[in-house]
Design an enzyme around this catalytic site. Structure first.
Site, mmCIF file in Angstrom:
data_model
loop_
_atom_site.group_PDB
_atom_site.id
_atom_site.type_symbol
_atom_site.label_atom_id
_atom_site.label_comp_id
_atom_site.label_asym_id
_atom_site.label_seq_id
_atom_site.Cartn_x
_atom_site.Cartn_y
_atom_site.Cartn_z
ATOM 1 N N GLU A 164 -4.190 -3.859 16.147
ATOM 2 C CA GLU A 164 -4.066 -5.270 15.780
ATOM 3 C C GLU A 164 -5.091 -5.745 14.740
ATOM 4 O OE1 GLU A 164 -4.048 -7.602 19.382
ATOM 5 O OE2 GLU A 164 -2.124 -6.795 20.031
ATOM 6 N N GLU A 344 2.161 -2.163 23.342
ATOM 7 C CA GLU A 344 1.674 -3.088 24.378
ATOM 8 C C GLU A 344 2.739 -4.130 24.638
ATOM 9 O OE1 GLU A 344 -2.068 -5.104 23.648
ATOM 10 O OE2 GLU A 344 -3.000 -3.255 22.942
HETATM 11 C C1 FCB Z 1 -3.750 -7.662 22.841
HETATM 12 C C2 FCB Z 1 -4.864 -6.656 22.894
HETATM 13 C C3 FCB Z 1 -5.147 -6.100 24.257
HETATM 14 C C4 FCB Z 1 -4.990 -7.127 25.344
HETATM 15 C C5 FCB Z 1 -3.697 -7.902 25.175
HETATM 16 C C6 FCB Z 1 -3.463 -8.925 26.241
HETATM 17 O O1 FCB Z 1 -3.914 -8.484 21.750
HETATM 18 O O2 FCB Z 1 -4.597 -5.596 22.035
HETATM 19 O O3 FCB Z 1 -6.415 -5.518 24.245
HETATM 20 O O4 FCB Z 1 -6.098 -7.936 25.392
HETATM 21 O O5 FCB Z 1 -3.665 -8.514 23.925
#
Ligand code: FCB
Length: 443
Positions: A164, A344
């Site tokens: 990110e 994620e």
């Molecule tokens: C993302 C992050 C991860 C976690 C989630 C909820 O932005 O990559 O580390 O904190 O959010």
């Protein structure tokens, strides 16, 4: 739910700073997140990563837990200051020994290691010389990446350069609510450029040294909707899409920054040296996408999230699974995309232990509905190769501290006991079902 391809990768994800603890053990140097946690008011519950989930010491039983879930893969990150305390110069053998144990432990349990090099914990010593704003950090990162790949590249399936970059750039260096807490749009844009550049140079360097892992990057992306149909709101949404999505995807895939955003940022535009854009746009073996919610932009007063009538998570994030389908279809339509992984996806809800169980029905539904959203995109032709739940277990949720729980496994921070929540039991059953289908497909 449609059948997923038999080689689809199912996993769970974490990151080093959020779970490891052992913040100054065995020669680990400080990171910008260690420093940031010390700023009064920076972390909601005034906590830090000193102990976190104590994963540094509990890695073996944590890997047992992951294996018990029946996932194919585990996405984890290497803490740069653990293996190179100052971010340049000497490497720390004890730090590397930890990741060797961890990776070998995964392989011994039949888990595929998916490694991330930068999940935000930049060595403090590099921030002291300007952090990601300083072009020298780019080469330091490449050197660190090459060393990690030399040590672990023969065993990890996948290496992601940055997690990110938008968050590092914008939250860390423009809004300043994340480490290192800088508030400048010009710094933000230079940071983003150096992250992208270091990504491209790392891919080139790793390929030159014969690294066989799949190489890519992880972006946080979302469809951006206009708050209303007015021309102003639509323009605001387009710009927000430019700064949030196209500013990263365009250089990575097309080798250029979007002209409309460049025009908008004017004198704050990053310093780009001749050749940088070609260096950034290296072929990607994969692109990881982290998806949590859509985004709504408008020109006037901020959009009221409650107006959509949707469920809202403990983070104050709107639950919007179809946004993931929309995002995947859009990327597929507009870019020659490499294979995609959802690296994620998950949700924070307040959980309670009742008779030894955590009935987190909302988290379970969230995950199930988002997996279905991925399937929707796949049946419409998008290639997605895997899906990782965020997160394996409750952990340090950055500026929100420990109060926000994303785990499918509960962590009791007093005892470090782990309890599988109902969402974890559901995921395990779901994966069992998938395996039965795989066998049927293979027969
Ligand atoms: C993302 C992050 C991860 C976690 C989630 C909820 O932005 O990559 O580390 O904190 O959010």
């Amino acid at each position: 739910m449609p059948d997923f391809p038999k080689n689809f990768i199912w996993g769970v994800a974490t990151s080093a700073f959020q779970i490891e603890g052992a913040a100054s053990v065995d020669g680990k140097g400080p990171s910008i997140w260690d420093d940031f946690c010390r700023i009064p008011g920076a972390i909601a519950d005034a906590s830090d990563g000193t102990e976190a989930c104590d994963h540094y010491h509990r890695w073996a039983t944590d890997l047992d837990l992951i294996a018990d879930l029946g996932v194919d893969a585990y996405r984890f990150s290497v803490s740069w200051p653990r293996v190179q305390p100052l971010g340049s110069g000497a490497f720390n053998e004890a730090g590397f020994a930890f990741y060797e144990r961890l990776v070998d432990g995964m392989l011994a349990r039949g888990l595929k290691p998916y490694l991330t090099l930068n999940h935000w914990d930049l060595p403090s010593a590099l921030q002291a010389t300007g952090g990601w704003e300083n072009r020298d950090t780019v080469q330091h990162f490449v050197d660190y990446a090459c060393e990690v790949a030399r040590r672990l590249g023969d065993r990890v399936v996948s290496i992601c350069t940055h997690n990110e970059p938008w968050v590092i750039a914008v939250l860390g260096n423009e809004i300043g609510n994340f480490a290192p807490g800088i508030k400048s749009r010009a710094v933000m844009l230079q940071v983003a450029h150096h992250l992208l550049l270091s990504h491209g140079l790392t891919l080139t360097a790793l390929r030159a040294q014969g690294c066989k892992s799949e190489l890519g990057i992880v972006l946080n992306l979302a469809p951006i909707h206009a708050a209303t149909d007015s021309a102003e709101d639509r323009a605001a949404a387009r710009l927000s899409d430019g700064t949030g999505l196209r500013w990263y995807v365009d250089p990575l895939i097309k080798g250029c920054y979007p002209a409309d955003v460049l025009g908008h940022v004017g004198a704050d535009a990053p310093k780009v040296l001749p050749g940088d854009m070609e260096k950034i746009a290296q072929p990607l073996d994969f692109m990881g996408i982290n998806y949590y919610m859509r985004s709504v932009a408008g020109a006037g007063v901020p959009w009221d999230i409650k107006s959509s009538g949707r469920e809202i998570t403990d983070m104050g994030w709107e639950v919007y699974p179809e946004g993931l389908t929309e995002l995947l279809l859009r990327l597929h339509r507009e870019y020659p995309m490499p294979p995609i992984f959802i690296t994620e996806n998950g949700a924070a809800f307040p959980d309670e232990v009742v008779d030894g169980r955590v009935h987190d029905v909302r988290r379970q539904a969230y995950i199930e509905n988002h997996i279905a959203a991925v399937a929707q995109a796949m049946v419409q032709g998008v290639r997605v190769d895997g899906y990782f739940v965020w997160s394996l277990m409750d952990n340090f949720e950055w500026a929100s501290g420990y109060a926000k729980r994303f785990g499918i496994v509960r962590v009791d921070y007093d005892t470090q006991q782990r309890t599988l929540k109902d969402s974890a039991l559901w995921y395990r059953d779901f994966l069992r079902q998938q395996r039965v289908q795989r066998l049927a497909l293979a027969a």
